[in-house]
Design an enzyme around this catalytic site. Structure first.
Site, mmCIF file in Angstrom:
data_model
loop_
_atom_site.group_PDB
_atom_site.id
_atom_site.type_symbol
_atom_site.label_atom_id
_atom_site.label_comp_id
_atom_site.label_asym_id
_atom_site.label_seq_id
_atom_site.Cartn_x
_atom_site.Cartn_y
_atom_site.Cartn_z
ATOM 1 C CE1 TYR A 144 -2.424 3.233 2.552
ATOM 2 C CE2 TYR A 144 -3.718 2.498 0.681
ATOM 3 C CZ TYR A 144 -3.478 3.408 1.690
ATOM 4 O OH TYR A 144 -4.308 4.496 1.845
ATOM 5 C CG ASP A 239 5.844 3.465 0.555
ATOM 6 O OD1 ASP A 239 4.636 3.212 0.307
ATOM 7 O OD2 ASP A 239 6.193 4.148 1.534
ATOM 8 C CE LYS A 267 2.584 4.747 7.952
ATOM 9 N NZ LYS A 267 1.173 4.838 8.357
HETATM 10 P P1 KE4 Z 1 -0.714 8.258 4.461
HETATM 11 O O1 KE4 Z 1 -1.260 8.951 3.247
HETATM 12 O O2 KE4 Z 1 -1.761 7.416 5.175
HETATM 13 O O3 KE4 Z 1 0.051 9.197 5.405
HETATM 14 O O4 KE4 Z 1 0.436 7.219 3.990
HETATM 15 C C1 KE4 Z 1 0.113 6.269 3.007
HETATM 16 C C2 KE4 Z 1 1.071 5.104 3.123
HETATM 17 C C3 KE4 Z 1 2.093 4.990 2.204
HETATM 18 N N1 KE4 Z 1 2.985 3.972 2.271
HETATM 19 C C4 KE4 Z 1 2.904 3.043 3.254
HETATM 20 C C5 KE4 Z 1 3.910 1.940 3.292
HETATM 21 C C6 KE4 Z 1 1.881 3.122 4.229
HETATM 22 O O5 KE4 Z 1 1.815 2.174 5.193
HETATM 23 C C7 KE4 Z 1 0.957 4.170 4.181
HETATM 24 C C8 KE4 Z 1 -0.165 4.313 5.189
HETATM 25 N N2 KE4 Z 1 -0.248 3.272 6.159
HETATM 26 C C9 KE4 Z 1 -1.581 3.034 6.701
HETATM 27 C C10 KE4 Z 1 -1.467 1.824 7.625
HETATM 28 N N3 KE4 Z 1 -1.454 0.617 6.884
HETATM 29 C C11 KE4 Z 1 -2.106 4.239 7.390
HETATM 30 C C12 KE4 Z 1 -3.343 3.980 8.225
HETATM 31 C C13 KE4 Z 1 -4.584 4.481 7.535
HETATM 32 O O6 KE4 Z 1 -4.760 4.256 6.303
HETATM 33 O O7 KE4 Z 1 -5.407 5.072 8.275
#
Ligand code: KE4
Length: 428
Positions: A144, A239, A267
């Protein structure tokens, strides 16, 4: 544990926020029940609206690596807020955190700050396409990279496939440029490259996957991707939104000694405030507006409060790298303790771990990609999640997520957790 107030608040939220949440995973759809509403948090603990104290193994999905309400970050934000919260103009603070990040992470000369991991990955792919002058990208099933259209793609049938949208609103035109590969399967990647010669701008990968549960790369996988990209003039994007500044000061590039061309962050880099970033060598980053032709922008990019939080967080981590060893030791201790009690209770499980990322899969077979992660017994996972919640322990409300430990956890917290895992898994 009582969750009356949280349930009431959720009912109120559902009236004015779709699904009652601002991000779907928070809604507990994968585990059932209604979400916990947090009142406050400090160190390793969440305090919910019903007065329950929960040991937190999610830590806002990674950022709170030194614990909630980490005093230096709180103070930095308070002091900065008194001087103004947003200017839409450059500040010295942005240069300071950029210079620190560049000094901590291998193979990057410049970094651009944005407001989320999604923005970072979306912008990195646009930059790769603009720099390489090619349209197609390869991503991996189960990885993701945020909710940008090019990433919301699932495999069609067959091993070598064009993606098809897995969300309404993503057009077939977008999906056709996203190729889907199998994580930890170099042959599959090589076949995709051969079938799309000179059309692939980049491969984007979670160098340690955290969105299928935690899935570390098998030996040689990242090195193989690096070689395939070098041989085929493809940019390799790591990523590191989850792994950056968590698995090592320099992230996975440092930990596993594999060089990416572009690296994405989120994060931890924001210390709990909205920050994403993407970085690369100058030759690539200079392709970005206003210097180069690839456009990318943001009103709140480099926001002073977010930069103050992020800079303080990175300074804390960079001033004492022993925190990474401490996190590794605590996670290994938790791993060994859970392994022992789950085995004793005859549970079918696998635990994946690397550094302070860990996940429990209720299947005794190895979990190395999305297909094997999907074989986990979700009924047991639901019992596990709710059982631990009732014991005052908060893990990810989905089997397809990693846990993220904070160094604020004590060994007493870990022993308490291991005892709870023993108690809960006896009910399977
Ligand atoms: P954000 O747009 O949520 O800040 O980041 C996207 C993203 C990009 N790359 C990786 C590897 C990620 O894990 C994420 C976001 N992680 C999720 C948890 N699996 C955030 C939690 C959510 O979607 O509320």
């Amino acid at each position: 544990m009582l969750y009356k107030r949280s349930s009431q608040l959720f009912a109120e939220a559902e009236k004015v926020i779709p699904g009652g949440v601002n991000s779907p995973v928070r809604a507990f759809k994968a585990v059932g029940g209604t979400p916990i509403f947090v009142k406050s948090a400090k160190g390793a603990y969440l305090y919910d609206e019903d007065g329950n104290r929960l040991i937190d193994y999610i830590n806002s999905w990674g950022p709170m690596i030194l614990g909630h309400a980490y005093e230096p970050v709180v103070q930095a934000v308070i002091e900065k807020a008194k001087l103004g919260t947003s200017f839409g103009m450059p500040t010295e603070l942005e240069t300071q955190i950029a210079a620190l990040a560049v000094s901590m992470v291998p193979n990057i000369d410049k970094i651009r700050f944005v407001n989320s991991g999604t923005e970072a990955c979306m912008s990195a792919v646009r930059l790769a396409r603009g720099f390489a002058k090619k349209d197609k990208i390869i991503k991996f099933a189960g990885c993701y990279h945020g909710h940008s259209d090019s990433f919301l793609i699932q495999a069609g049938s067959g091993a070598i496939t064009f993606g098809s949208p897995n969300s309404p609103g993503v057009t077939a035109g977008t999906a056709k440029d996203t190729l889907l590969a199998t994580y930890n399967d170099l042959e599959n990647v090589a076949a995709l490259i051969a079938a799309n010669k000179n059309e692939i701008a980049c491969i984007i990968v979670e160098p340690v996957a955290g969105n299928m549960g935690c899935i570390p790369p098998v030996a040689g996988f990242l090195e193989g991707l690096r070689q395939l990209c070098t041989d085929n003039d493809i940019l390799l994007i790591f990523d590191e939104v989850m792994t950056g500044f968590r698995l090592a000061a320099g992230g996975v590039q440092e930990l596993l000694n594999v060089n990416a061309d572009i690296v994405c962050f989120g994060k931890v880099i924001g210390g709990g405030l909205p920050v994403g970033a993407f970085a690369a060598r100058a030759e690539i980053m200079n392709y970005l507006a206003p210097l180069g032709p690839v456009y990318q922008a943001g009103t709140l990019s480099g926001n002073p409060l977010a930069m103050a939080a992020g800079l303080t967080m990175l300074q804390s981590l960079n001033n004492d790298h022993s925190v990474f060893k401490s996190l590794e030791e605590k996670t290994a201790y938790l791993h060994a303790g859970m392994d022992k009690v789950l085995r004793a209770n005859d549970v079918d499980f696998t635990i994946n771990r690397i550094g302070s990322m860990i996940s429990v899969h209720f299947d005794s077979n190895p979990v190395t990609d999305f297909k094997s992660a999907a074989k986990g017994d979700n009924e047991n996972f639901k019992k596990f999640f709710h059982g631990l919640l009732n014991e005052g322990i908060y893990i990810a409300p989905s089997a397809y997520e990693s846990w993220f430990l904070t160094d604020a956890l004590t060994y007493e917290d870990l022993d308490f957790t291991i005892r709870a895992v023993d108690k809960v898994s006896k009910t399977f």
